[in-house]
Design an enzyme around this catalytic site. Structure first.
Site, mmCIF file in Angstrom:
data_model
loop_
_atom_site.group_PDB
_atom_site.id
_atom_site.type_symbol
_atom_site.label_atom_id
_atom_site.label_comp_id
_atom_site.label_asym_id
_atom_site.label_seq_id
_atom_site.Cartn_x
_atom_site.Cartn_y
_atom_site.Cartn_z
ATOM 1 N N ASN A 21 38.867 41.160 50.419
ATOM 2 C CA ASN A 21 37.695 41.751 49.763
ATOM 3 C C ASN A 21 36.575 41.771 50.796
ATOM 4 O O ASN A 21 36.040 40.718 51.150
ATOM 5 C CB ASN A 21 37.293 40.900 48.544
ATOM 6 C CG ASN A 21 35.973 41.355 47.956
ATOM 7 O OD1 ASN A 21 35.564 42.502 48.141
ATOM 8 N ND2 ASN A 21 35.302 40.458 47.226
ATOM 9 N N TRP A 22 36.260 42.969 51.260
ATOM 10 C CA TRP A 22 35.207 43.070 52.283
ATOM 11 C C TRP A 22 33.806 42.869 51.708
ATOM 12 O O TRP A 22 32.825 42.872 52.434
ATOM 13 C CB TRP A 22 35.245 44.454 52.941
ATOM 14 C CG TRP A 22 36.395 44.679 53.871
ATOM 15 C CD1 TRP A 22 37.309 43.765 54.312
ATOM 16 C CD2 TRP A 22 36.749 45.927 54.493
ATOM 17 N NE1 TRP A 22 38.199 44.363 55.177
ATOM 18 C CE2 TRP A 22 37.878 45.698 55.304
ATOM 19 C CE3 TRP A 22 36.215 47.217 54.453
ATOM 20 C CZ2 TRP A 22 38.483 46.701 56.057
ATOM 21 C CZ3 TRP A 22 36.815 48.211 55.196
ATOM 22 C CH2 TRP A 22 37.938 47.965 55.996
ATOM 23 N N LYS A 23 33.698 42.775 50.387
ATOM 24 C CA LYS A 23 32.387 42.697 49.717
ATOM 25 C C LYS A 23 31.508 43.857 50.203
ATOM 26 O O LYS A 23 32.025 44.935 50.476
ATOM 27 C CB LYS A 23 31.726 41.344 49.977
ATOM 28 C CG LYS A 23 32.626 40.152 49.663
ATOM 29 C CD LYS A 23 31.871 38.850 49.822
ATOM 30 C CE LYS A 23 32.790 37.666 49.755
ATOM 31 N NZ LYS A 23 32.486 36.771 48.643
ATOM 32 N N HIS A 59 34.253 40.556 39.416
ATOM 33 C CA HIS A 59 34.013 39.591 40.493
ATOM 34 C C HIS A 59 32.762 38.785 40.137
ATOM 35 O O HIS A 59 31.791 39.333 39.602
ATOM 36 C CB HIS A 59 33.826 40.329 41.826
ATOM 37 C CG HIS A 59 33.866 39.403 43.003
ATOM 38 N ND1 HIS A 59 32.804 38.588 43.315
ATOM 39 C CD2 HIS A 59 34.830 39.143 43.902
ATOM 40 C CE1 HIS A 59 33.130 37.859 44.389
ATOM 41 N NE2 HIS A 59 34.359 38.182 44.755
ATOM 42 N N GLU A 73 30.367 37.755 41.766
ATOM 43 C CA GLU A 73 29.094 38.230 42.330
ATOM 44 C C GLU A 73 28.509 39.332 41.451
ATOM 45 O O GLU A 73 27.288 39.484 41.363
ATOM 46 C CB GLU A 73 29.312 38.698 43.783
ATOM 47 C CG GLU A 73 29.528 37.500 44.708
ATOM 48 C CD GLU A 73 30.353 37.783 45.948
ATOM 49 O OE1 GLU A 73 30.621 38.952 46.260
ATOM 50 O OE2 GLU A 73 30.760 36.794 46.610
ATOM 51 N N GLU A 115 39.051 32.623 40.516
ATOM 52 C CA GLU A 115 38.083 32.406 41.587
ATOM 53 C C GLU A 115 36.971 31.483 41.091
ATOM 54 O O GLU A 115 35.992 31.963 40.491
ATOM 55 C CB GLU A 115 37.472 33.739 42.016
ATOM 56 C CG GLU A 115 38.460 34.728 42.572
ATOM 57 C CD GLU A 115 37.798 35.625 43.592
ATOM 58 O OE1 GLU A 115 38.151 35.520 44.781
ATOM 59 O OE2 GLU A 115 36.914 36.402 43.223
ATOM 60 N N GLY A 160 32.670 31.827 48.973
ATOM 61 C CA GLY A 160 31.734 31.956 50.087
ATOM 62 C C GLY A 160 31.022 30.669 50.451
ATOM 63 O O GLY A 160 30.007 30.689 51.148
ATOM 64 N N SER A 209 37.020 30.693 49.373
ATOM 65 C CA SER A 209 37.050 30.028 50.683
ATOM 66 C C SER A 209 38.472 29.841 51.234
ATOM 67 O O SER A 209 38.764 28.815 51.850
ATOM 68 C CB SER A 209 36.300 28.697 50.627
ATOM 69 O OG SER A 209 34.936 28.926 50.308
ATOM 70 N N GLY A 215 37.701 36.694 50.817
ATOM 71 C CA GLY A 215 36.449 37.372 51.152
ATOM 72 C C GLY A 215 36.097 37.201 52.618
ATOM 73 O O GLY A 215 36.612 37.919 53.493
HETATM 74 C C1 PEP Z 1 35.824 36.793 47.205
HETATM 75 O O1 PEP Z 1 34.935 37.527 47.621
HETATM 76 O O2 PEP Z 1 36.539 37.150 46.260
HETATM 77 C C2 PEP Z 1 36.047 35.487 47.851
HETATM 78 C C3 PEP Z 1 37.000 34.718 47.400
HETATM 79 O O3 PEP Z 1 35.199 35.179 48.862
HETATM 80 P P1 PEP Z 1 35.378 33.959 49.932
HETATM 81 O O4 PEP Z 1 36.793 34.057 50.451
HETATM 82 O O5 PEP Z 1 34.356 34.279 50.982
HETATM 83 O O6 PEP Z 1 35.137 32.719 49.215
#
Ligand code: PEP
Length: 252
Positions: free
Chosen positions: A8-10, A94, A96, A167, A173, A212, A233
């Site tokens: 997931n490039w966000k 998600h 976010e 998640e 993150g 993470s 991410g």
């Molecule tokens: C995500 O954006 O879904 C995610 C899991 O981010 P990260 O790996 O940075 O925690």
């Protein structure tokens, strides 16, 4: 079931930078038995569509979709529009988006169902906040989020079959990954709900972990029972680091 790894490039990488990521990723050696997908921003879908396959990534995804296919919804993108890019999957709910854009379980369910109707796999993200975890509410929260999509009419339906991504919000993150054993308990609870709802067909629904994940801990998640893949991410932003993570995903 083959393990799934989704990047997931966000909100990173417009079409120019997306092209550079894909060219760099083409140099990475990838395990054959891994289902690799990349969720890119809307504006980079065309660039990614034309070259991602040559980089060894079969699955292109978006990071969100509106529930209506078209109409007076300025600024939104509907599943029928995404279908023109021959997307395989699309993230919904998600954390976010739940956190910064006020997405509710009801909105997430409507998006997931609409994607399914258009033959795009919804990757439905669920997870508890730090405060909820500290109050011991993890399972209650996650079960309610999953129940919301199940009761809205989610189906196991070939190309549009869902993926559930657990998640934990506090792990996204932050570098504070959830342990494989803690994640396992939640994955098991989600699998139980899916089994009750869909019976045998539930085995077609991967439940993946996100929060993470990196090249050092991915092996632990993917060797844990009930964890069918990972959503990545930050560690997917560097194509070399993501290539390393893919290689570390399966035993050598
Ligand atoms: C995500 O954006 O879904 C995610 C899991 O981010 P990260 O790996 O940075 O925690």
């Amino acid at each position: 079931m083959r393990k799934t790894v989704i990047a997931n490039w966000k909100m990173h990488y417009g079409p120019v930078k997306a092209g550079a990521w894909i060219r760099a990723f083409r140099r990475e050696r990838l395990p054959k038995d891994l289902e690799i997908g990349v969720a890119v921003p809307f504006v980079s879908l065309a660039a990614a569509r034309s070259s991602l396959g040559r980089a060894g990534v079969p699955y292109l995804g978006a990071q969100d979709a509106f529930w209506a296919n078209e109409g007076a919804f300025t600024g939104e993108i509907g599943p029928a529009m995404l279908k023109e890019f021959a997307l395989s999957f699309c993230l919904v709910g998600h954390s976010e988006r739940r956190q910064h854009l006020g997405e509710t379980d009801d909105m997430v369910a409507k998006k997931a169902i609409s994607l399914q109707k258009n033959g795009i796999r919804p990757v439905i993200c669920v997870g508890e906040t730090d405060a909820q975890r500290k109050k011991g509410e993890t399972l209650k929260v996650v079960r309610a989020q999953v129940a919301a999509v199940l009761s809205a009419g989610l189906k196991v339906d070939g190309a549009g079959s869902p993926i559930i991504a657990y998640e934990p919000v506090w792990a996204i993150g932050t570098g504070k990954a959830c342990s494989g054993q803690d994640a396992k308990v939640v994955h098991e609870a989600i699998h139980d709900m899916l089994n009750k709802k869909f019976g045998k067909a539930a085995s077609e629904i991967p439940v993946i972990y996100g929060g993470s994940v990196d090249a050092r801990n991915v092996g632990e998640y993917l060797s844990t029972t009930h964890i069918d893949g990972v959503l990545v991410g930050s560690a997917s932003l560097d194509p070399r680091a993501f290539g390393m993570l893919c290689r570390a995903s399966l035993p050598a």
